[in-house]
Design a protein around this motif. Structure first.
Motif, PDB file in Angstrom:
ATOM      1  N   SER A  68       0.812  -1.226   0.000  1.00 46.76           N
ATOM      2  CA  SER A  68       0.000   0.000   0.000  1.00 46.76           C
ATOM      3  C   SER A  68       0.844   1.274   0.000  1.00 46.76           C
ATOM      4  CB  SER A  68      -0.989  -0.002   1.157  1.00 46.76           C
ATOM      5  OG  SER A  68      -0.309  -0.019   2.400  1.00 46.76           O
ATOM      6  N   ARG A  69       1.901   1.326   0.767  1.00 45.70           N
ATOM      7  CA  ARG A  69       2.735   2.535   0.781  1.00 45.70           C
ATOM      8  C   ARG A  69       3.413   2.773  -0.556  1.00 45.70           C
ATOM      9  NH1 ARG A  69       6.055   2.199   6.353  1.00 45.70           N
ATOM     10  NH2 ARG A  69       4.263   2.244   7.719  1.00 45.70           N
ATOM     11  N   GLN A  70       3.918   1.693  -1.147  1.00 49.63           N
ATOM     12  CA  GLN A  70       4.585   1.815  -2.438  1.00 49.63           C
ATOM     13  C   GLN A  70       3.596   2.246  -3.523  1.00 49.63           C
ATOM     14  OE1 GLN A  70       6.724  -1.729  -3.496  1.00 49.63           O
ATOM     15  NE2 GLN A  70       8.228  -0.580  -4.649  1.00 49.63           N
ATOM     16  N   LEU A  71       2.378   1.734  -3.471  1.00 50.79           N
ATOM     17  CA  LEU A  71       1.364   2.127  -4.447  1.00 50.79           C
ATOM     18  C   LEU A  71       1.013   3.604  -4.295  1.00 50.79           C
ATOM     19  CD1 LEU A  71      -1.026  -0.950  -4.180  1.00 50.79           C
ATOM     20  CD2 LEU A  71       0.737  -0.533  -5.910  1.00 50.79           C
ATOM     21  N   LYS A  72       0.848   4.046  -3.050  1.00 47.88           N
ATOM     22  CA  LYS A  72       0.539   5.455  -2.805  1.00 47.88           C
ATOM     23  C   LYS A  72       1.678   6.342  -3.301  1.00 47.88           C
ATOM     24  CE  LYS A  72      -0.884   8.761   0.658  1.00 47.88           C
ATOM     25  NZ  LYS A  72      -0.776   9.182   2.014  1.00 47.88           N
ATOM     26  N   SER A  73       2.903   5.953  -3.021  1.00 46.89           N
ATOM     27  CA  SER A  73       4.065   6.714  -3.469  1.00 46.89           C
ATOM     28  C   SER A  73       4.119   6.793  -4.993  1.00 46.89           C
ATOM     29  CB  SER A  73       5.340   6.067  -2.928  1.00 46.89           C
ATOM     30  OG  SER A  73       6.483   6.736  -3.379  1.00 46.89           O
ATOM     31  N   ALA A  74       3.825   5.685  -5.653  1.00 49.39           N
ATOM     32  CA  ALA A  74       3.824   5.659  -7.115  1.00 49.39           C
ATOM     33  C   ALA A  74       2.761   6.593  -7.680  1.00 49.39           C
ATOM     34  CB  ALA A  74       3.598   4.236  -7.615  1.00 49.39           C
ATOM     35  N   ALA A  75       1.553   6.540  -7.106  1.00 50.01           N
ATOM     36  CA  ALA A  75       0.472   7.405  -7.581  1.00 50.01           C
ATOM     37  C   ALA A  75       0.804   8.874  -7.342  1.00 50.01           C
ATOM     38  CB  ALA A  75      -0.844   7.022  -6.905  1.00 50.01           C
ATOM     39  N   GLU A  76       1.363   9.183  -6.175  1.00 52.96           N
ATOM     40  CA  GLU A  76       1.757  10.567  -5.876  1.00 52.96           C
ATOM     41  C   GLU A  76       2.830  11.050  -6.840  1.00 52.96           C
ATOM     42  OE1 GLU A  76       2.906  10.318  -1.768  1.00 52.96           O
ATOM     43  OE2 GLU A  76       0.834  10.513  -1.055  1.00 52.96           O
ATOM     44  N   ALA A  77       3.770  10.192  -7.163  1.00 55.33           N
ATOM     45  CA  ALA A  77       4.825  10.579  -8.101  1.00 55.33           C
ATOM     46  C   ALA A  77       4.256  10.821  -9.494  1.00 55.33           C
ATOM     47  CB  ALA A  77       5.904   9.505  -8.150  1.00 55.33           C
ATOM     48  N   ALA A  78       3.295  10.000  -9.904  1.00 52.83           N
ATOM     49  CA  ALA A  78       2.671  10.187 -11.218  1.00 52.83           C
ATOM     50  C   ALA A  78       1.918  11.508 -11.283  1.00 52.83           C
ATOM     51  CB  ALA A  78       1.752   9.011 -11.538  1.00 52.83           C
ATOM     52  N   VAL A  79       1.282  11.889 -10.183  1.00 55.85           N
ATOM     53  CA  VAL A  79       0.603  13.189 -10.117  1.00 55.85           C
ATOM     54  C   VAL A  79       1.640  14.307 -10.160  1.00 55.85           C
ATOM     55  CG1 VAL A  79      -0.772  14.731  -8.662  1.00 55.85           C
ATOM     56  CG2 VAL A  79      -1.445  12.343  -8.933  1.00 55.85           C
ATOM     57  N   ALA A  80       2.698  14.174  -9.376  1.00 57.57           N
ATOM     58  CA  ALA A  80       3.740  15.210  -9.322  1.00 57.57           C
ATOM     59  C   ALA A  80       4.407  15.415 -10.674  1.00 57.57           C
ATOM     60  CB  ALA A  80       4.791  14.842  -8.271  1.00 57.57           C
ATOM     61  N   LYS A  81       4.514  14.357 -11.462  1.00 58.63           N
ATOM     62  CA  LYS A  81       5.121  14.447 -12.800  1.00 58.63           C
ATOM     63  C   LYS A  81       4.095  14.863 -13.850  1.00 58.63           C
ATOM     64  CE  LYS A  81       9.331  12.778 -12.108  1.00 58.63           C
ATOM     65  NZ  LYS A  81      10.536  13.434 -12.494  1.00 58.63           N
ATOM     66  N   ALA A  82       2.872  15.156 -13.416  1.00 58.42           N
ATOM     67  CA  ALA A  82       1.767  15.554 -14.306  1.00 58.42           C
ATOM     68  C   ALA A  82       1.436  14.466 -15.324  1.00 58.42           C
ATOM     69  CB  ALA A  82       2.073  16.879 -15.001  1.00 58.42           C
ATOM     70  N   LEU A  83       1.613  13.207 -14.923  1.00 58.14           N
ATOM     71  CA  LEU A  83       1.261  12.091 -15.786  1.00 58.14           C
ATOM     72  C   LEU A  83      -0.216  11.737 -15.660  1.00 58.14           C
ATOM     73  CD1 LEU A  83       4.347   9.791 -15.042  1.00 58.14           C
ATOM     74  CD2 LEU A  83       3.994  11.274 -17.039  1.00 58.14           C
ATOM     75  N   ILE A  84      -0.776  11.990 -14.455  1.00 55.19           N
ATOM     76  CA  ILE A  84      -2.193  11.727 -14.182  1.00 55.19           C
ATOM     77  C   ILE A  84      -2.714  12.832 -13.273  1.00 55.19           C
ATOM     78  CG2 ILE A  84      -1.959   9.223 -14.437  1.00 55.19           C
ATOM     79  CD1 ILE A  84      -2.023   9.041 -11.346  1.00 55.19           C
ATOM     80  N   THR A  85      -4.029  12.866 -13.119  1.00 52.86           N
ATOM     81  CA  THR A  85      -4.632  13.843 -12.220  1.00 52.86           C
ATOM     82  C   THR A  85      -4.744  13.255 -10.812  1.00 52.86           C
ATOM     83  OG1 THR A  85      -6.896  13.071 -12.573  1.00 52.86           O
ATOM     84  CG2 THR A  85      -6.034  14.741 -14.135  1.00 52.86           C
ATOM     85  N   GLU A  86      -5.004  14.121  -9.853  1.00 53.19           N
ATOM     86  CA  GLU A  86      -5.237  13.646  -8.481  1.00 53.19           C
ATOM     87  C   GLU A  86      -6.471  12.742  -8.424  1.00 53.19           C
ATOM     88  OE1 GLU A  86      -5.085  16.544  -5.354  1.00 53.19           O
ATOM     89  OE2 GLU A  86      -3.267  17.450  -6.164  1.00 53.19           O
ATOM     90  N   ALA A  87      -7.477  13.057  -9.232  1.00 51.84           N
ATOM     91  CA  ALA A  87      -8.686  12.218  -9.269  1.00 51.84           C
ATOM     92  C   ALA A  87      -8.355  10.827  -9.817  1.00 51.84           C
ATOM     93  CB  ALA A  87      -9.773  12.883 -10.113  1.00 51.84           C
TER      94      ALA A  87
END
Length: 118
Positions: A68-87
């Motif tokens: 779970s932590r690694q998944l959250k970190s991956a999703a946060e990084a994708a948002v930070a890189k503007a690859l996906i939205t927060e939604a």
């Protein structure tokens, strides 16, 4: 023997595999050399090692809590890189948590192991 993980081979099951692949890129962005392990064979051969052999050990993870932590970190990084939205990230993380609650979570984490003689 040397080894390492190659995040290009990292598998996470999802109903939206395209989104998952983009989020995996977020995970890769948090790693210095996310695909370095695939070059280990070449490096050993280039340095005149012999009998170079490659094996892959894959850890299968079905316990969402372990990842779970690694998944959250991956999703946060994708948002930070503007690859996906927060939604997108929130929806994907919700799906993964739901998979965990229903015992449907699946990830496969391969480690490349390379052995040789000098």
């Amino acid at each position: 023997m040397v080894g390492g993980q190659d995040y290009g081979f990292f598998l996470i099951d999802s109903s939206d595999q395209d989104l998952t692949d983009v989020i995996r890129l977020g995970l890769e962005s948090r790693t210095v050399s996310p695909r370095a392990a695939r070059t280990l064979r070449d490096q050993l051969l280039d340095h005149h090692f012999h009998d170079v052999e490659v094996a892959v050990h894959t850890e299968v993870v079905t316990d969402y809590k372990l990842m779970s932590r690694q998944l959250k970190s991956a999703a946060e990084a994708a948002v930070a890189k503007a690859l996906i939205t927060e939604a997108d990230a929130a929806g994907w993380l919700s799906e993964q948590a739901g998979r965990g609650r229903r015992d449907r979570f699946l990830a496969a984490v391969p480690t490349l192991l390379v052995s040789a003689t000098a």
